[in-house]
Scaffold this motif. Sequence first.
Motif, PDB file in Angstrom:
ATOM      1  N   MET A 197       0.832  -1.193   0.000  1.00 15.04           N
ATOM      2  CA  MET A 197       0.000   0.000   0.000  1.00 15.04           C
ATOM      3  C   MET A 197       0.871   1.248   0.000  1.00 15.04           C
ATOM      4  SD  MET A 197      -2.917   1.253  -0.332  1.00 15.04           S
ATOM      5  CE  MET A 197      -3.804  -0.308  -0.276  1.00 15.04           C
ATOM      6  N   GLU A 198       2.056   1.176   0.635  1.00 13.80           N
ATOM      7  CA  GLU A 198       2.970   2.319   0.627  1.00 13.80           C
ATOM      8  C   GLU A 198       3.400   2.665  -0.795  1.00 13.80           C
ATOM      9  OE1 GLU A 198       2.877   0.597   4.615  1.00 13.80           O
ATOM     10  OE2 GLU A 198       3.192  -0.276   2.632  1.00 13.80           O
ATOM     11  N   GLN A 199       3.719   1.626  -1.592  1.00 14.56           N
ATOM     12  CA  GLN A 199       4.112   1.854  -2.979  1.00 14.56           C
ATOM     13  C   GLN A 199       2.949   2.421  -3.776  1.00 14.56           C
ATOM     14  OE1 GLN A 199       6.904   1.809  -4.461  1.00 14.56           O
ATOM     15  NE2 GLN A 199       6.409   1.747  -6.647  1.00 14.56           N
ATOM     16  N   THR A 200       1.757   1.900  -3.529  1.00 15.89           N
ATOM     17  CA  THR A 200       0.578   2.398  -4.229  1.00 15.89           C
ATOM     18  C   THR A 200       0.353   3.874  -3.929  1.00 15.89           C
ATOM     19  OG1 THR A 200      -0.437   0.208  -4.114  1.00 15.89           O
ATOM     20  CG2 THR A 200      -1.897   2.066  -4.560  1.00 15.89           C
ATOM     21  N   LEU A 201       0.505   4.271  -2.669  1.00 17.04           N
ATOM     22  CA  LEU A 201       0.298   5.662  -2.282  1.00 17.04           C
ATOM     23  C   LEU A 201       1.375   6.578  -2.863  1.00 17.04           C
ATOM     24  CD1 LEU A 201      -0.800   5.176   1.436  1.00 17.04           C
ATOM     25  CD2 LEU A 201      -2.245   5.841  -0.505  1.00 17.04           C
ATOM     26  N   VAL A 202       2.607   6.064  -2.981  1.00 18.34           N
ATOM     27  CA  VAL A 202       3.680   6.838  -3.609  1.00 18.34           C
ATOM     28  C   VAL A 202       3.312   7.159  -5.061  1.00 18.34           C
ATOM     29  CG1 VAL A 202       6.037   6.653  -4.516  1.00 18.34           C
ATOM     30  CG2 VAL A 202       5.582   6.126  -2.122  1.00 18.34           C
ATOM     31  N   GLU A 203       2.772   6.161  -5.769  1.00 20.41           N
ATOM     32  CA  GLU A 203       2.377   6.385  -7.154  1.00 20.41           C
ATOM     33  C   GLU A 203       1.190   7.332  -7.244  1.00 20.41           C
ATOM     34  OE1 GLU A 203       2.202   3.027  -9.743  1.00 20.41           O
ATOM     35  OE2 GLU A 203       3.691   1.910  -8.593  1.00 20.41           O
ATOM     36  N   MET A 204       0.220   7.162  -6.347  1.00 16.46           N
ATOM     37  CA  MET A 204      -0.947   8.052  -6.354  1.00 16.46           C
ATOM     38  C   MET A 204      -0.539   9.498  -6.076  1.00 16.46           C
ATOM     39  SD  MET A 204      -3.819   5.721  -4.419  1.00 16.46           S
ATOM     40  CE  MET A 204      -5.161   6.924  -4.646  1.00 16.46           C
ATOM     41  N   ALA A 205       0.529   9.668  -5.305  1.00 11.23           N
ATOM     42  CA  ALA A 205       1.010  11.017  -4.980  1.00 11.23           C
ATOM     43  C   ALA A 205       1.808  11.633  -6.121  1.00 11.23           C
ATOM     44  CB  ALA A 205       1.863  10.977  -3.708  1.00 11.23           C
ATOM     45  N   GLY A 206       2.079  10.838  -7.167  1.00 12.03           N
ATOM     46  CA  GLY A 206       2.857  11.363  -8.293  1.00 12.03           C
ATOM     47  C   GLY A 206       4.326  11.519  -7.975  1.00 12.03           C
ATOM     48  N   ALA A 207       4.833  10.738  -7.014  1.00 15.12           N
ATOM     49  CA  ALA A 207       6.233  10.830  -6.598  1.00 15.12           C
ATOM     50  C   ALA A 207       7.115  10.066  -7.591  1.00 15.12           C
ATOM     51  CB  ALA A 207       6.399  10.285  -5.183  1.00 15.12           C
ATOM     52  N   VAL A 208       7.274  10.648  -8.765  1.00 18.79           N
ATOM     53  CA  VAL A 208       7.937   9.966  -9.877  1.00 18.79           C
ATOM     54  C   VAL A 208       9.359   9.557  -9.513  1.00 18.79           C
ATOM     55  CG1 VAL A 208       8.776  10.257 -12.233  1.00 18.79           C
ATOM     56  CG2 VAL A 208       6.507  11.064 -11.619  1.00 18.79           C
ATOM     57  N   ASP A 209      10.094  10.422  -8.828  1.00 19.94           N
ATOM     58  CA  ASP A 209      11.479  10.096  -8.481  1.00 19.94           C
ATOM     59  C   ASP A 209      11.557   8.842  -7.615  1.00 19.94           C
ATOM     60  OD1 ASP A 209      12.680  12.168  -9.859  1.00 19.94           O
ATOM     61  OD2 ASP A 209      12.501  13.568  -8.195  1.00 19.94           O
ATOM     62  N   GLN A 210      10.516   8.587  -6.824  1.00 12.80           N
ATOM     63  CA  GLN A 210      10.541   7.446  -5.915  1.00 12.80           C
ATOM     64  C   GLN A 210      10.133   6.145  -6.588  1.00 12.80           C
ATOM     65  OE1 GLN A 210       8.854   8.053  -1.931  1.00 12.80           O
ATOM     66  NE2 GLN A 210       8.716  10.238  -2.391  1.00 12.80           N
ATOM     67  N   TYR A 211       9.198   6.189  -7.547  1.00 13.63           N
ATOM     68  CA  TYR A 211       8.737   4.927  -8.117  1.00 13.63           C
ATOM     69  C   TYR A 211       9.225   4.685  -9.554  1.00 13.63           C
ATOM     70  CZ  TYR A 211       4.974   6.882 -11.067  1.00 13.63           C
ATOM     71  OH  TYR A 211       4.245   7.551 -12.016  1.00 13.63           O
ATOM     72  N   ALA A 212       9.532   5.741 -10.295  1.00 14.81           N
ATOM     73  CA  ALA A 212       9.979   5.562 -11.677  1.00 14.81           C
ATOM     74  C   ALA A 212      11.483   5.721 -11.821  1.00 14.81           C
ATOM     75  CB  ALA A 212       9.251   6.532 -12.601  1.00 14.81           C
ATOM     76  N   GLY A 213      12.060   6.641 -11.067  1.00 14.51           N
ATOM     77  CA  GLY A 213      13.500   6.832 -11.112  1.00 14.51           C
ATOM     78  C   GLY A 213      13.985   7.405 -12.427  1.00 14.51           C
ATOM     79  N   ARG A 214      15.296   7.386 -12.566  1.00 12.55           N
ATOM     80  CA  ARG A 214      15.947   7.901 -13.772  1.00 12.55           C
ATOM     81  C   ARG A 214      16.138   6.773 -14.777  1.00 12.55           C
ATOM     82  NH1 ARG A 214      19.185  12.763 -12.947  1.00 12.55           N
ATOM     83  NH2 ARG A 214      18.666  13.646 -10.915  1.00 12.55           N
ATOM     84  N   ALA A 215      15.936   7.078 -16.042  1.00 11.74           N
ATOM     85  CA  ALA A 215      16.132   6.085 -17.095  1.00 11.74           C
ATOM     86  C   ALA A 215      17.512   6.221 -17.685  1.00 11.74           C
ATOM     87  CB  ALA A 215      15.083   6.257 -18.186  1.00 11.74           C
ATOM     88  N   GLY A 216      18.062   5.095 -18.129  1.00 13.72           N
ATOM     89  CA  GLY A 216      19.338   5.138 -18.839  1.00 13.72           C
ATOM     90  C   GLY A 216      19.116   5.534 -20.276  1.00 13.72           C
ATOM     91  N   ASP A 217      20.195   5.643 -21.022  1.00 11.74           N
ATOM     92  CA  ASP A 217      20.108   6.026 -22.432  1.00 11.74           C
ATOM     93  C   ASP A 217      19.525   4.874 -23.256  1.00 11.74           C
ATOM     94  OD1 ASP A 217      21.165   8.522 -21.968  1.00 11.74           O
ATOM     95  OD2 ASP A 217      23.229   7.805 -22.180  1.00 11.74           O
TER      96      ASP A 217
END
Length: 217
Positions: A197-217
């Motif tokens: 549920m913590e991960q779900t709430l992070v995504e609902m909050a739009g906390a992109v840095d926390q759930y999506a992170g940085r992409a490589g090239d």
Amino acid sequence: MAQPRHHPGALEPGTRFPDYVFPDHTGVKRRLSDLQSDQTMVVVLTRGAFCPKDRQHFQELVRFHPQLVVGFTHIVAITTDDWHTANNMRQQLGAHFPFLLDEERQVQRDFGIAEYTDTEHDVMIPHTLVLKPGLEIQSVYNGYYYWGRPSMADLHRDLREATRAIRGDWDLTKRDLREAWDRGEKDRFWPYGSKSMEQTLVEMAGAVDQYAGRAGD
């Protein structure tokens, strides 16, 4: 300058949208599948800030965004605008979702959607896509004319159909689902069997840095 890529095909339901990596409005590279996670997603391919039809449509999307959040749906805009122009538009709209910057027109070339009637801005024909998880296209709207763009009722309908198709726990009144829950089979219920549920709430909050992170090239 990026080289033209192999044409991935038309924008059609049932096909998979490419897993693009573009810098977002903060300059951080993001991978589209990371931004989507395992949820449905709306992707808006926009002409840019100069277009009054785009601005009007985005105003509707910004008002609709809270419903997307509680409906477990992400939204991303892909624009050919530069960083400064894209940020100005995003801030003026009060948008809280990512804008990805495709200044080299990769999407435009890949799908052959250059708006050739605009001889000044070199933009792509605006489209709105509804995606199932895995970047699978559920529906496509061609917004060259404003009325070709989806209303929020259209998006509600499409997302209802997409969610019903991908979530086996859509109808909790089914007896077998209740029995499965009582047996502790949480993997049949989203998100209980797939993420905390913590991960779900992070995504609902739009906390992109926390759930999506940085992409490589």
